[in-house]
Design a protein around this motif. Structure first.
Motif, short mmCIF file in Angstrom:
data_model
loop_
_atom_site.label_atom_id
_atom_site.label_comp_id
_atom_site.label_asym_id
_atom_site.label_seq_id
_atom_site.Cartn_x
_atom_site.Cartn_y
_atom_site.Cartn_z
N THR A 259 75.54 22.95 -0.86
CA THR A 259 76.31 24.04 -1.41
C THR A 259 77.34 23.57 -2.21
O THR A 259 76.90 22.77 -3.19
CB THR A 259 76.78 24.68 -0.18
OG1 THR A 259 77.66 25.89 -0.71
CG2 THR A 259 77.80 23.95 0.53
N CYS A 260 78.57 24.12 -2.29
CA CYS A 260 79.28 23.87 -3.38
C CYS A 260 79.73 22.56 -3.76
O CYS A 260 79.76 21.52 -2.69
CB CYS A 260 80.77 24.56 -3.02
SG CYS A 260 80.59 26.31 -2.57
N ALA B 146 71.91 29.17 -2.20
CA ALA B 146 71.42 28.04 -1.63
C ALA B 146 70.23 28.47 -0.43
O ALA B 146 69.07 27.74 -0.47
CB ALA B 146 72.65 27.08 -1.31
N CYS C 141 83.85 25.84 -5.14
CA CYS C 141 83.07 26.40 -5.75
C CYS C 141 83.43 27.06 -7.03
O CYS C 141 84.59 27.48 -7.06
CB CYS C 141 82.29 27.64 -4.86
SG CYS C 141 81.66 27.29 -3.24
N SER D 169 76.36 29.71 -1.93
CA SER D 169 75.85 29.38 -0.48
C SER D 169 74.83 30.30 -0.24
O SER D 169 73.71 29.89 0.10
CB SER D 169 76.99 29.36 0.72
OG SER D 169 77.69 28.43 0.43
N TYR E 237 78.58 24.13 9.40
CA TYR E 237 79.21 24.30 7.87
C TYR E 237 80.32 23.64 7.48
O TYR E 237 81.34 23.68 8.11
CB TYR E 237 79.39 25.87 7.52
CG TYR E 237 79.64 26.51 6.36
CD1 TYR E 237 80.61 26.22 5.63
CD2 TYR E 237 78.39 26.95 5.70
CE1 TYR E 237 80.71 26.56 4.27
CE2 TYR E 237 78.48 27.41 4.30
CZ TYR E 237 79.39 27.19 3.63
OH TYR E 237 79.46 27.50 2.34
#
Lengths: 380, 180
Positions: free
Chosen positions: B82-83, B168, B88, B165, B124
């Protein structure tokens, strides 16, 4: 204390030796240093009937983030901030280590989880040119202190939590005297990780946020503790007069915050309410000759509408905000109840860049004026 | 002081809980719980069929066979990037390198025709984009076929504040369809 630090370092270094990013077996870690940046360059023009004011143009902040991913479980992040082109601060500097799925240890210079903006203050993260006034005067953003704690998610319950022990504000300095004031609250009392002091117990800071409803977030923040004072340093324990003076140079504060965000289609709103109550304020003001408020509060409501949206990016948005705050809601040194009305536009030509403009009307107890603002902000 | 040292030791022991191994091994208890509660499968056989690696994800695929019926399911579990580290910047697509990126671990259960039955975020890491872990959001993937997703269009709208996200997950589903 040193012994504790050594134990901590030994246990974590032993843990790091067993870790790797396991996308492919035995693939060595590489490319795990990252550099990012955010910043904004502002123009502010105060407009007041019968009075000329110079416009102000400022490279308000350029913040460089350095991050290093030691392993899949461990990272270090720091932000170096250049403000007004001539001041340098460290905005964050923390180690994050995963202890269990969704639960992390964080330690270092931490952003205090109070409200929404203090931790999400990049220029593309909010609509107005300047951060909401509540997040400058009530929550002294960017509010960061040194501490340690836990953060994580309870996924089944859609709850995100943060709980930290941090050094508190410094309310009395040997050379500067009292640092709390009626005009800017706690702002001058932030220690920012600069040779911070802690007179007694650490302060407690935490936040609980619910994200289980689609496009909705509701958060509750709290902060409690006693400020620190240079007068305690070197004080003999049987020095009754010295202790009385030191006790008069601190306050005990409890700050509570509620924030909510909602979006449906192209429309939505953000809102935030922050309230702080401090005790021992009468003694503090008498001792320091300050006018700090026993009760401080502020709130805002901010509706917005994305006029043009493409590929998940709000290219063109309009927003409004009504803010109300009072830096002394309860005592005779009334700093006054202030209303601020803001209307503005955002244009994002591309992800990571925003041009903002807004017009604000300030309705203060002793003056009324307005202000035109414009800036360009980036985050990449 | 003794209490603080004890807490430090406990925290560090917790962090030794997973070193290496497959994603299934790491999340076996959570996966078994979902199979039992949501799919009514209490005892099952497991056979790894492939590993699927793409520019922004690494997933293991398994065939699950119910010991008490003819039901067969497909399980995909692994990591999605993700980021970038630290936050992000709302670029639509995640960059292609694996290393140094923040991530989340996910499980996806489908039937043999790849119709999504369950999708769950298991872990996460990032401080951003965690909204995708909410059940309210992930439910929107149910009843879609994995091959309904494409890079050109959003079959499931991205969630506000978690665009990267959300994208993704979309990209990982596209990869599963293409490679499996």
């Amino acid at each position: 204390m040193k012994f504790l630090v050594y134990i901590f370092m030994f246990l974590f270094s032993a843990q790091l030796m067993g870790q790797r990013i396991d996308f492919e077996n035995d693939k060595p870690i590489s490319n795990n240093l990252f550099i990012k940046l955010y910043g904004n360059i502002d123009y502010n023009q105060k407009i007041e009937s019968g009075v000329r004011h110079n416009g102000k143009l400022d490279v308000h902040r350029i913040v460089t983030l350095f991050g290093y991913q030691f392993s899949k479980k461990t990272q270090f992040v720091t932000e170096v901030e250049y403000e007004h082109a001539n001041e340098v601060f460290i905005e964050q500097a923390f180690a994050k280590h995963q202890l269990a799925s969704n639960h992390f240890l964080k330690a270092g210079l931490l952003l205090i989880p109070m409200g929404y903006i203090n931790e999400n203050h990049e220029p593309t993260a909010f609509y107005s040119v300047e951060r909401p006034l509540i997040d400058r005067l009530v929550v002294p953003s960017t509010w960061r202190e040194i501490g340690i704690g836990m953060t994580g998610i309870f996924i089944e319950q859609s709850l995100r939590y943060k709980l930290f022990l941090v050094n508190g504000f410094k309310s009395y300095d040997d050379t500067k005297g009292g640092l709390l004031s009626g005009s800017n609250g706690f702002r001058s009392a932030r220690q920012k990780g600069i040779q911070s002091t802690m007179s007694g117990l650490p302060n407690l800071s935490g936040q609980l946020e619910y994200f289980g409803w689609l496009n909705t977030k509701i958060g509750f923040s709290f902060y409690h503790g006693t400020t620190s004072s240079d007068l305690y340093d070197g004080l003999l324990t049987d020095d009754v007069e010295g202790l009385a003076a030191a006790d008069s140079s601190v306050v005990t504060m409890t700050m509570l915050g509620l924030h909510a965000q909602y979006r449906s289609g192209n429309a939505g709103f953000n809102t935030q309410f922050i309230y702080n109550h401090s005790s021992n304020v009468e003694n503090y003001n008498a001792f320091t000759d300050k006018t700090f408020g026993e009760s401080i509060y502020g709130f805002y409501v901010e509706p917005f509408y994305a006029l043009i949206t493409r590929d998940g990016l709000d290219h063109f948005s309009v927003f409004g905000r009504y803010s109300n705050y009072d830096l002394d809601a309860s005592s005779e040194f009334n700093a006054g109840n202030t209303n601020v009305y803001t209307l503005g536009l955002n244009w994002k030509p591309t992800a990571g860049m925003v041009f903002k403009t807004d017009y604000q009307i300030f309705d203060e107890p002793n003056s009324d004026y307005s202000q035109f603002n414009f800036n360009v902000g980036v985050w990449f | 002081m003794k209490g603080v040292i004890s807490l430090l030791i406990i925290f560090s022991c917790l962090s030794f809980s997973y070193v290496g191994g497959s994603y299934y091994d790491k999340y076996e208890s959570k996966i078994a719980k979902v199979l039992k509660k949501k799919m009514k499968i209490k005892a099952y056989g497991l056979e790894q069929t492939a590993t699927i690696e793409g520019p922004s994800s690494f997933l293991e695929s398994y065939l699950i066979t119910d010991n008490n019926s003819d039901t067969e399911l497909l399980l995909y579990c692994g990591t999605i990037i993700t980021c970038d580290l630290g936050g992000c910047t709302a670029s639509k697509y995640v960059k292609s390198e694996h290393e140094g990126k923040e991530y989340f671990d996910i499980m996806i259960i489908t039937d043999i025709e790849k119709q999504i039955k369950q999708i769950k975020v298991l872990n996460y890491f990032s401080d951003y984009g965690y909204e995708i872990a909410s059940k309210a959001y992930l439910k929107r993937y149910y009843k879609h076929n994995i091959c309904d997703f494409s890079l050109e269009a959003q079959t499931v709208d991205a969630i506000s504040g978690a665009t990267i996200s959300s994208n993704a997950i979309n990209d990982a589903l596209v990869m599963i369809c293409e490679k499996n």
